[in-house]
Design an enzyme around this catalytic site. Sequence first.
Site, PDB file in Angstrom:
ATOM      1  N   SER A 146       0.857  -1.184   0.000  1.00 35.85           N
ATOM      2  CA  SER A 146       0.000   0.000   0.000  1.00 35.85           C
ATOM      3  C   SER A 146       0.896   1.238   0.000  1.00 35.85           C
ATOM      4  CB  SER A 146      -0.870   0.021   1.262  1.00 35.85           C
ATOM      5  OG  SER A 146      -1.512   1.278   1.394  1.00 35.85           O
ATOM      6  N   TYR A 160      -1.481  -0.671  10.238  1.00 30.03           N
ATOM      7  CA  TYR A 160      -1.667  -1.128   8.853  1.00 30.03           C
ATOM      8  C   TYR A 160      -0.466  -0.711   7.996  1.00 30.03           C
ATOM      9  CZ  TYR A 160      -3.619  -1.233   4.106  1.00 30.03           C
ATOM     10  OH  TYR A 160      -3.815  -1.458   2.761  1.00 30.03           O
TER      11      TYR A 160
HETATM   12  P1  NAP Z   1     -11.491  -5.849   0.312  1.00 26.96           P
HETATM   13  O1  NAP Z   1     -12.345  -5.317  -0.773  1.00 26.96           O
HETATM   14  O2  NAP Z   1     -11.845  -5.611   1.734  1.00 26.96           O
HETATM   15  O3  NAP Z   1     -11.315  -7.428   0.064  1.00 26.96           O
HETATM   16  C1  NAP Z   1     -10.483  -8.134   0.909  1.00 26.96           C
HETATM   17  C2  NAP Z   1     -10.471  -9.581   0.518  1.00 26.96           C
HETATM   18  O4  NAP Z   1      -9.541 -10.223   1.396  1.00 26.96           O
HETATM   19  C3  NAP Z   1     -11.801 -10.261   0.687  1.00 26.96           C
HETATM   20  O5  NAP Z   1     -11.968 -11.213  -0.339  1.00 26.96           O
HETATM   21  C4  NAP Z   1     -11.666 -10.956   2.042  1.00 26.96           C
HETATM   22  O6  NAP Z   1     -12.396 -12.163   2.152  1.00 26.96           O
HETATM   23  C5  NAP Z   1     -10.193 -11.301   2.019  1.00 26.96           C
HETATM   24  N1  NAP Z   1      -9.639 -11.513   3.363  1.00 26.96           N
HETATM   25  C6  NAP Z   1      -9.637 -10.677   4.426  1.00 26.96           C
HETATM   26  N2  NAP Z   1      -9.045 -11.254   5.487  1.00 26.96           N
HETATM   27  C7  NAP Z   1      -8.676 -12.492   5.064  1.00 26.96           C
HETATM   28  C8  NAP Z   1      -8.066 -13.575   5.688  1.00 26.96           C
HETATM   29  N3  NAP Z   1      -7.668 -13.518   6.965  1.00 26.96           N
HETATM   30  N4  NAP Z   1      -7.840 -14.705   4.964  1.00 26.96           N
HETATM   31  C9  NAP Z   1      -8.237 -14.791   3.668  1.00 26.96           C
HETATM   32  N5  NAP Z   1      -8.838 -13.783   3.029  1.00 26.96           N
HETATM   33  C10 NAP Z   1      -9.063 -12.656   3.721  1.00 26.96           C
HETATM   34  O7  NAP Z   1      -9.988  -5.304   0.170  1.00 26.96           O
HETATM   35  P2  NAP Z   1      -9.218  -4.690  -1.098  1.00 26.96           P
HETATM   36  O8  NAP Z   1      -9.415  -3.226  -1.079  1.00 26.96           O
HETATM   37  O9  NAP Z   1      -9.519  -5.476  -2.307  1.00 26.96           O
HETATM   38  O10 NAP Z   1      -7.718  -4.940  -0.639  1.00 26.96           O
HETATM   39  C11 NAP Z   1      -6.921  -5.966  -1.216  1.00 26.96           C
HETATM   40  C12 NAP Z   1      -5.492  -5.719  -0.813  1.00 26.96           C
HETATM   41  O11 NAP Z   1      -5.054  -4.462  -1.325  1.00 26.96           O
HETATM   42  C13 NAP Z   1      -5.276  -5.680   0.700  1.00 26.96           C
HETATM   43  O12 NAP Z   1      -4.060  -6.316   1.016  1.00 26.96           O
HETATM   44  C14 NAP Z   1      -5.183  -4.193   0.997  1.00 26.96           C
HETATM   45  O13 NAP Z   1      -4.431  -3.919   2.134  1.00 26.96           O
HETATM   46  C15 NAP Z   1      -4.517  -3.684  -0.267  1.00 26.96           C
HETATM   47  N6  NAP Z   1      -4.778  -2.258  -0.520  1.00 26.96           N
HETATM   48  C16 NAP Z   1      -6.041  -1.804  -0.746  1.00 26.96           C
HETATM   49  C17 NAP Z   1      -6.230  -0.430  -0.947  1.00 26.96           C
HETATM   50  C18 NAP Z   1      -7.582   0.168  -1.209  1.00 26.96           C
HETATM   51  O14 NAP Z   1      -7.716   1.411  -1.189  1.00 26.96           O
HETATM   52  N7  NAP Z   1      -8.625  -0.620  -1.470  1.00 26.96           N
HETATM   53  C19 NAP Z   1      -5.141   0.442  -0.913  1.00 26.96           C
HETATM   54  C20 NAP Z   1      -3.880  -0.081  -0.670  1.00 26.96           C
HETATM   55  C21 NAP Z   1      -3.703  -1.428  -0.475  1.00 26.96           C
HETATM   56  P3  NAP Z   1     -14.001 -12.159   2.372  1.00 26.96           P
HETATM   57  O15 NAP Z   1     -14.563 -11.720   1.056  1.00 26.96           O
HETATM   58  O16 NAP Z   1     -14.309 -13.563   2.678  1.00 26.96           O
HETATM   59  O17 NAP Z   1     -14.277 -11.199   3.478  1.00 26.96           O
END
Ligand code: NAP
Length: 251
Positions: A146, A160
């Site tokens: 991130s 985080y």
């Molecule tokens: P999201 O929409 O909240 O989706 C998260 C996914 O991870 C969901 O499928 C969830 O499963 C799964 N998950 C959460 N905890 C888990 C665990 N303990 N074991 C297995 N699966 C788990 O998040 P996102 O925005 O797509 O983020 C994806 C990645 O990008 C993350 O690492 C996040 O830190 C990073 N990121 C995101 C952003 C942003 O702005 N969105 C920015 C920087 C970095 P369920 O569907 O079953 O709940």
Amino acid sequence: MTVDKQNLLITGGGRGIGAAVARHAARRGWRVAVNYARDGQAADALVGEIEAGGGEAFAVRGDVGSEDDVLALFETVDGRFGRLHGLVNSAGIVAPRARLDEMDFARLERMMRVNVIGTMLCAREAVKRMSTRHGGSGGAIVNLSSVAASLGSPSEYVDYATSKGAVDTFTIGLARELAEEGIRVNAVRPGIIATDIHASGGQPDRIERMKGFVPMKREGSPDEIAWPILWLLSREASYTTGAILDVGGGR
Ligand code: NAP
């Protein structure tokens, strides 16, 4: 940028960025294992969508923060795929906005267990299967970091940001450790992306509040993160390893 039929595991693939990676990977010929933690409905719906489009995918539950679950997850993938060629570590969590002096031990432990140890455990199992040292045919790992890793996220969630700093360091070290074993390891650092993660962390208005601070003055879409991830997985990135790519609209 089409690849031959190859097998890809996406942790946290049921929703958000991971789901976008799954859709694009399937269109480009990858067979996709969609891991999720709790939302089986979202993962099943995604698999249905991929299959309706002529792709191959299956959903598999498993908490990346549990070693037992990770071992079972990879055994399931072994059974369905035989071989593994790619891993995208997208599973990740945030927690409600807080200062460090308001964070309890349980919060810190959960953050590190899912975001850091989960990423490392899944990479470890992938290495055992993909490394030429272990009889594998090589592959690629992409970790989700991130921009928080470089900003530190003061007064929002330094826990985080710290976990993502660890993901960056892990990416560099593992890339160098595996450089002669056919596995490339890279990371993408998204900025503010339109997914449920902000609401899950108790800030449903976060995008509206923060997008004015992004040089491009807008949030990114999950597709805009999936595209560079697909490139890092592809043969076109064959000389790229240990790279950490900022994809944050200039942030
Ligand atoms: P999201 O929409 O909240 O989706 C998260 C996914 O991870 C969901 O499928 C969830 O499963 C799964 N998950 C959460 N905890 C888990 C665990 N303990 N074991 C297995 N699966 C788990 O998040 P996102 O925005 O797509 O983020 C994806 C990645 O990008 C993350 O690492 C996040 O830190 C990073 N990121 C995101 C952003 C942003 O702005 N969105 C920015 C920087 C970095 P369920 O569907 O079953 O709940």
